[in-house]
Design an enzyme around this catalytic site. Structure first.
Site, PDB file in Angstrom:
ATOM      1  CG  HIS A 108      35.142  38.982  37.195  1.00  9.42           C
ATOM      2  ND1 HIS A 108      35.081  40.074  38.043  1.00  9.42           N
ATOM      3  CD2 HIS A 108      33.854  38.771  36.786  1.00  9.42           C
ATOM      4  CE1 HIS A 108      33.837  40.498  38.143  1.00  9.42           C
ATOM      5  NE2 HIS A 108      33.072  39.725  37.389  1.00  9.42           N
ATOM      6  CG  HIS A 118      31.019  40.394  33.313  1.00  8.57           C
ATOM      7  ND1 HIS A 118      30.599  41.616  33.772  1.00  8.57           N
ATOM      8  CD2 HIS A 118      31.090  39.590  34.412  1.00  8.57           C
ATOM      9  CE1 HIS A 118      30.420  41.564  35.081  1.00  8.57           C
ATOM     10  NE2 HIS A 118      30.712  40.340  35.494  1.00  8.57           N
ATOM     11  CD  GLU A 119      32.126  35.798  34.417  1.00  5.25           C
ATOM     12  OE1 GLU A 119      33.038  35.710  35.268  1.00  5.25           O
ATOM     13  OE2 GLU A 119      30.959  36.139  34.693  1.00  5.25           O
TER      14      GLU A 119
END
Length: 382
Positions: free
Chosen positions: A23, A19-20
């Site tokens: 980003h 997920h990170e």
């Protein structure tokens, strides 16, 4: 116990990092300055710096974060400090010993240092970028979680899993509970739910023999199905699901995996609206939500069933995270996207203080929901 805990931490780490990383990579490709990539939440345990980014491992392993310069709006230009050269020229004050920079009466840094940072940061802040680029950064983590779930489901479909009857729930005081059957156990010898339930119905009040697998162990169990079970329960007192899937060709598995992932995402997303509504009245759906303890227990059960069942659980959790994070609620990525869309419509930034109040309230609500879910997990243990 230790192995199960390590697997749980590894699964959590994978989902958070995926997920990170979404980003992180989109922010970098968009020309933004990423100040920190952290696994877990502070306090910080260890950290190291590579390039302009600090990488950290933190004490609370229940999430992660990517800190992008200017993510909190224009105020970051002063706090970081990441101010422009024009601002510097306007706010320089010369003393007898050195040149200093003051912003609203507060000393920031010496002029040379500020000028260097201003040059490095200029145009690289999150708040400096067009709104569409900022939205891409925010939805990148959700996209990565969805992609991970889709890929895993597709791989499972390519390899296939032998069909079997799996116990999904056990009622209190039921014959199944009394002989030690647990959720996650696999009943061998049946590849069809109708065949198994027909067999049980035909033998009410009689002893039946079942081969039950838990992890690598197979037990022979004798149980007597009830003739008159309580309303809403079956003769054995178990909830059943059919595990396993047929093996599919590559392209068929990819397409079917996408369809299943989208259906799963849509179902979870709809349930989130019902969940929020249930907190203000109606059916208490929050009682069915699992917190960290419930996820750990599910991971342990899936590990015992085999690698494919564990992979399926990882895919399910990953798509869950995608649906939850894009949900239009304060403190979540979806809530921040809504703020940017509003800013685009009204053509001016929303006050940072207003955003902080809204996000803090949303964050506290999410913490409360996690506490409730954890409380339900603990109740289920006893």
């Amino acid at each position: 116990m230790i192995i199960s805990l390590l697997i749980f931490i590894a699964v959590l780490a994978l989902l958070v990092l995926v997920h990170e990383f979404g980003h992180f990579i989109v922010a970098k490709k968009s020309g933004m300055r990423v100040e920190e990539f952290g696994f877990g939440f502070p306090p910080r345990l260890i950290s190291w710096k590579k390039g302009e980014t600090t990488w950290s491992i933190n004490l609370i392993p229940l999430g992660g974060f990517v800190q992008i310069a200017g993510e909190n709006g224009g105020e970051d230009k002063i706090k970081n400090p990441s101010i422009t050269t024009n601002q510097v020229d306007e706010i320089v004050t010369v003393t007898e010993t050195k040149e200093e920079i003051f912003v609203n009466g507060e000393e920031v840094l010496e002029k040379d240092e500020v000028m260097i940072q201003a040059k490095n940061q200029e145009g690289r802040l999150f708040s400096d970028k067009p709104i569409w680029k900022r939205i891409l950064v925010l939805i990148a983590g959700v996209t990565m979680n969805f992609l991970l779930g889709w890929i895993i489901i597709s791989i499972i479909l390519m390899f296939g899993v032998e069909k079997s009857v799996v116990v999904s729930a056990v009622s209190d005081g039921s014959p199944a509970q009394k002989i030690g059957i647990e959720a996650g156990d696999m009943i061998l010898g049946y590849d069809n739910l109708d065949n198994f339930t027909s067999f049980v119905q035909a033998n009410k009040g009689k002893e039946i023999n079942l081969d039950v697998r838990r992890g690598k162990d197979v037990k022979k169990i004798i149980v007597i199905p009830r003739e008159n079970p309580p309303e809403g329960e079956g003769s054995l007192g178990v909830g059943l699901s059919l595990g396993g899937v047929e093996r599919q060709p590559f392209f068929s598995a990819i397409w079917d995996g996408l369809k299943r992932s989208v259906e799963m995402f849509g179902f979870i997303y709809r349930m989130l609206f019902k969940l929020i509504g249930s907190l203000f009245g109606g059916e208490a759906l929050y009682k069915q939500v699992s917190g960290p303890i419930g996820i750990y227990k599910a991971t342990t059960q899936a590990t015992g069933l085999g690698i494919m069942y564990l992979a399926n659980l990882i895919a399910l959790i990953s798509i869950n995270l995608a649906a939850i994070n894009i949900f239009p609620f304060p403190a979540l990525d979806g809530g921040r996207v809504i703020v940017l869309i509003i800013e685009k419509i009204i053509r001016r930034p929303i006050s940072l203080k207003v955003q902080q109040v809204i996000n803090s309230a949303g964050f506290m609500f999410l913490i409360l929901l996690m506490v409730l879910a954890t409380f339900q997990d603990i109740k289920k243990l006893f």
